[in-house]
Design a protein around this motif. Structure first.
Motif, PDB file in Angstrom:
ATOM      1  N   ARG A  50       0.798  -1.226   0.000  1.00 51.05           N
ATOM      2  CA  ARG A  50       0.000   0.000   0.000  1.00 51.05           C
ATOM      3  C   ARG A  50       0.831   1.276   0.000  1.00 51.05           C
ATOM      4  N   HIS A  51       2.039   1.188   0.518  1.00 52.36           N
ATOM      5  CA  HIS A  51       2.885   2.373   0.625  1.00 52.36           C
ATOM      6  C   HIS A  51       4.293   2.015   0.187  1.00 52.36           C
ATOM      7  N   SER A  52       4.940   2.927  -0.501  1.00 53.72           N
ATOM      8  CA  SER A  52       6.280   2.648  -1.043  1.00 53.72           C
ATOM      9  C   SER A  52       7.310   2.421   0.058  1.00 53.72           C
ATOM     10  N   ASP A  53       7.025   2.914   1.285  1.00 54.92           N
ATOM     11  CA  ASP A  53       7.979   2.769   2.382  1.00 54.92           C
ATOM     12  C   ASP A  53       7.722   1.511   3.217  1.00 54.92           C
ATOM     13  N   HIS A  54       6.663   0.762   2.914  1.00 53.22           N
ATOM     14  CA  HIS A  54       6.395  -0.466   3.669  1.00 53.22           C
ATOM     15  C   HIS A  54       7.434  -1.529   3.309  1.00 53.22           C
ATOM     16  N   ARG A  55       7.991  -2.172   4.351  1.00 54.07           N
ATOM     17  CA  ARG A  55       8.972  -3.245   4.132  1.00 54.07           C
ATOM     18  C   ARG A  55       8.277  -4.607   4.081  1.00 54.07           C
ATOM     19  N   PHE A  56       7.089  -4.687   4.661  1.00 54.53           N
ATOM     20  CA  PHE A  56       6.288  -5.912   4.613  1.00 54.53           C
ATOM     21  C   PHE A  56       4.850  -5.562   4.948  1.00 54.53           C
ATOM     22  N   GLU A  57       3.937  -6.422   4.592  1.00 56.86           N
ATOM     23  CA  GLU A  57       2.541  -6.335   5.025  1.00 56.86           C
ATOM     24  C   GLU A  57       2.079  -7.749   5.336  1.00 56.86           C
ATOM     25  N   TRP A  58       1.566  -7.973   6.552  1.00 63.03           N
ATOM     26  CA  TRP A  58       1.252  -9.306   7.023  1.00 63.03           C
ATOM     27  C   TRP A  58      -0.211  -9.688   6.806  1.00 63.03           C
ATOM     28  N   THR A  59      -0.415 -10.983   6.619  1.00 65.85           N
ATOM     29  CA  THR A  59      -1.768 -11.526   6.693  1.00 65.85           C
ATOM     30  C   THR A  59      -2.171 -11.563   8.168  1.00 65.85           C
ATOM     31  N   ARG A  60      -3.446 -11.849   8.408  1.00 67.98           N
ATOM     32  CA  ARG A  60      -3.908 -11.938   9.800  1.00 67.98           C
ATOM     33  C   ARG A  60      -3.199 -13.082  10.536  1.00 67.98           C
ATOM     34  N   LYS A  61      -2.957 -14.183   9.851  1.00 71.08           N
ATOM     35  CA  LYS A  61      -2.281 -15.317  10.477  1.00 71.08           C
ATOM     36  C   LYS A  61      -0.844 -14.957  10.854  1.00 71.08           C
ATOM     37  N   GLU A  62      -0.145 -14.268   9.965  1.00 70.50           N
ATOM     38  CA  GLU A  62       1.245 -13.869  10.229  1.00 70.50           C
ATOM     39  C   GLU A  62       1.328 -12.890  11.398  1.00 70.50           C
ATOM     40  N   PHE A  63       0.410 -11.916  11.411  1.00 71.23           N
ATOM     41  CA  PHE A  63       0.400 -10.941  12.497  1.00 71.23           C
ATOM     42  C   PHE A  63       0.101 -11.625  13.826  1.00 71.23           C
ATOM     43  N   LYS A  64      -0.859 -12.547  13.820  1.00 72.65           N
ATOM     44  CA  LYS A  64      -1.245 -13.271  15.038  1.00 72.65           C
ATOM     45  C   LYS A  64      -0.053 -14.070  15.582  1.00 72.65           C
ATOM     46  N   ALA A  65       0.670 -14.736  14.700  1.00 77.02           N
ATOM     47  CA  ALA A  65       1.813 -15.539  15.132  1.00 77.02           C
ATOM     48  C   ALA A  65       2.898 -14.669  15.746  1.00 77.02           C
ATOM     49  N   TRP A  66       3.194 -13.534  15.099  1.00 71.84           N
ATOM     50  CA  TRP A  66       4.232 -12.624  15.627  1.00 71.84           C
ATOM     51  C   TRP A  66       3.816 -12.055  16.978  1.00 71.84           C
ATOM     52  N   ALA A  67       2.585 -11.551  17.077  1.00 68.25           N
ATOM     53  CA  ALA A  67       2.113 -10.921  18.309  1.00 68.25           C
ATOM     54  C   ALA A  67       2.073 -11.921  19.465  1.00 68.25           C
ATOM     55  N   GLU A  68       1.642 -13.151  19.196  1.00 71.02           N
ATOM     56  CA  GLU A  68       1.562 -14.161  20.255  1.00 71.02           C
ATOM     57  C   GLU A  68       2.945 -14.508  20.791  1.00 71.02           C
ATOM     58  N   GLU A  69       3.931 -14.574  19.909  1.00 71.07           N
ATOM     59  CA  GLU A  69       5.291 -14.867  20.351  1.00 71.07           C
ATOM     60  C   GLU A  69       5.851 -13.723  21.199  1.00 71.07           C
ATOM     61  N   VAL A  70       5.604 -12.480  20.781  1.00 71.91           N
ATOM     62  CA  VAL A  70       6.044 -11.316  21.564  1.00 71.91           C
ATOM     63  C   VAL A  70       5.384 -11.326  22.941  1.00 71.91           C
ATOM     64  N   ALA A  71       4.087 -11.600  22.981  1.00 75.35           N
ATOM     65  CA  ALA A  71       3.348 -11.619  24.251  1.00 75.35           C
ATOM     66  C   ALA A  71       3.871 -12.730  25.161  1.00 75.35           C
ATOM     67  N   ARG A  72       4.134 -13.897  24.585  1.00 69.51           N
ATOM     68  CA  ARG A  72       4.605 -15.035  25.389  1.00 69.51           C
ATOM     69  C   ARG A  72       5.959 -14.739  26.027  1.00 69.51           C
ATOM     70  N   LYS A  73       6.879 -14.180  25.241  1.00 71.92           N
ATOM     71  CA  LYS A  73       8.237 -13.932  25.739  1.00 71.92           C
ATOM     72  C   LYS A  73       8.276 -12.833  26.796  1.00 71.92           C
ATOM     73  N   ASN A  74       7.308 -11.902  26.755  1.00 72.86           N
ATOM     74  CA  ASN A  74       7.378 -10.734  27.636  1.00 72.86           C
ATOM     75  C   ASN A  74       6.257 -10.664  28.667  1.00 72.86           C
ATOM     76  N   ASN A  75       5.530 -11.767  28.828  1.00 75.95           N
ATOM     77  CA  ASN A  75       4.501 -11.885  29.871  1.00 75.95           C
ATOM     78  C   ASN A  75       3.344 -10.902  29.662  1.00 75.95           C
TER      79      ASN A  75
END
Length: 467
Positions: free
Chosen positions: A414-439
């Motif tokens: 959507r934007h020339s400066d975006h380095r990536f854009e995630w699907t809902r599954k990809e975002f969910k996986a990343w966020a869950e891992e961040v939440a797990r590691k940091n309580n």
């Protein structure tokens, strides 16, 4: 630059009540480019004079402002008349030092707000290029002022050089003080085209707000609007359309069915996103909040409206974005209490910054997709390990929704400066891992209208520490 306002007659003492400035005290206010001094050269029962004096720092002016009359020669930005003449700086000072009077507020003596006073305003010195005395009178005389404009010679030692563009202006009228301040606030920058701020849609809103009640019927309203907005055609056109509509009381030809349809214009996704972020932060019960990647400050503007926040901060990696942010927030005109609870600073989320620490909540709105994926672990540590706010509200685009953008080629972002854009599954996986590691506990929300199989345009994760 100096402005004096004199009230004469039985109600002269009303001046100090309306200005909320005690006659026995020298008071000061800060601008980004210097100081404002407010004092009373004279004060009595039948005559009172208040003065506002600006002491401009020429170096600070160049450092903090967008541009000045420095286009014609190399040192023009340093060698100019800005510290010595009434300009947009004076309007900012009026709004800053006399905000209560300008807005028609007087808690102690409210009966003075609409009371017509015999007022004399004197400005030394006012530039009026491209119009001179004729323009000055066209602007002020229709508002009921007696105008005296004394033009200054270029050099008294060389009278053959003629006169310059500078005037000492004296205005006399009987009217409420709030009206005088409104007229000065708008018309001083109209006379001098050199503005110290960026001209955006916000300036249109400011012009219409401060000029409400008198610009609509002014015979020179088109000149006022055009010069105030430095002849930016799209902004001038939108302001004039509003003024014509207000003057005529609205378009009478518009049917009852058409009016609601016009008002029900679809809300922009960005506005929907910011409102939802602001709501989630508010619901967290936070007393302090930081906007990490604040851009031009739209979210900060929403947060400032909430009294529950005692401390608000905005940070961005881009200095130019922070400059725009100050302009959008009308930093110089913010009441002192608002500025005390708001701070802005430049920083990067990819590095630890102790200034991020101690906030109850953090907003990270459409930021992570601007980082290279290999920089995300550094961002995670900066926010979730070191700063560790109790609540983090984070949003990013949903790439599955991109098929709904007709002009977006397949595979493009959507934007020339975006380095990536995630699907809902990809975002969910990343966020869950961040939440797990940091309580952190985690909840997901759609941003914008959801559609079956592809979801909403944007996606949100709300992290809550320790749950």
């Amino acid at each position: 630059m100096l402005l004096t306002i004199t009230a004469e007659g039985n109600n002269a003492e009303a001046l100090s009540f309306l200005l909320h400035k005690h006659p026995d005290k020298l008071q000061t206010a800060k601008l980004s480019v210097g100081k404002v001094y407010i004092f009373y050269p004279e004060y009595g029962k039948e005559k009172a004079t208040a003065a506002i004096l600006l002491d401009i720092d020429p170096v600070g002016m160049v450092r903090n402002a967008k541009n000045f009359a420095g286009k014609d020669f190399l040192l023009g930005q340093y060698v100019n008349d800005r510290p010595y003449v009434a300009s947009s700086f004076m309007s900012t000072a009026i709004s800053n030092a006399f905000s209560s009077a300008l807005n028609g507020n007087c808690k102690e003596r409210p009966e003075f707000v609409d009371l017509p006073l015999s007022l004399t305003a004197k400005i030394s010195v006012l530039p009026a290029p491209h119009g001179g005395e004729v323009l000055i009178k066209k602007l002020f005389e229709p508002l009921g002022y007696t105008v005296e404009a004394k033009r200054h010679p270029l050099d008294t030692q060389f009278p053959e050089w003629g006169y310059g563009k500078y005037f000492t202006l004296t205005l006399k009228n009987k009217l409420p003080l709030k009206q005088l301040l409104s007229h000065l606030y708008v018309l001083i920058p109209v006379l001098d085209n050199e503005k110290h701020y960026f001209i955006t849609q916000d300036e249109v809103d400011k012009l219409l707000r401060k000029g409400k009640g008198w610009i609509e019927g002014h015979p020179e309203k088109e000149i006022i609007v055009s010069r105030y907005l430095i002849n930016l055609k799209s902004l001038v056109r939108s302001a004039i359309e509003v003024l014509h509509a207000e003057e005529s009381g609205g378009d009478e030809s518009e049917t009852a069915d058409e009016a609601p349809a016009r008002k029900e214009k679809k809300e922009r996704l960005h506005d929907v996103r910011l409102k939802l972020v602001a709501e989630k932060v508010r619901m967290s019960g936070a007393a302090s909040v930081i906007d990490l990647g604040c851009g031009d400050g739209k979210l900060l503007k929403l947060l400032l409206k909430e009294k529950q926040y005692t401390r608000i901060a905005g940070t961005d990696v881009s200095y130019s974005e922070l400059t725009k942010c100050k302009e959008k927030l009308h930093w110089e005109e913010l009441p002192a209490k608002q500025r005390e609870r708001l701070s802005l600073f430049q920083s990067s989320l990819a590095y630890r910054d102790r200034r991020f620490d101690g906030f109850d909540a953090a907003a990270v709105v459409e930021v992570i997709e601007h980082l290279d994926p290999n920089r995300l672990p550094a961002l995670e540590k900066s926010i979730f390990m070191y700063a560790k706010p109790k609540t983090v509200v984070l949003t990013t685009p949903n790439s599955e929704y991109n098929v709904r953008y007709e002009n977006l080629p397949e595979g493009k972002m959507r934007h020339s400066d975006h380095r990536f854009e995630w699907t809902r599954k990809e975002f969910k996986a990343w966020a869950e891992e961040v939440a797990r590691k940091n309580n952190y506990a985690l909840a997901f929300f759609p941003v914008g209208e959801e559609e079956e199989s592809i979801g909403a345009p944007s996606q949100m994760a709300v992290f809550t520490y320790g749950n």
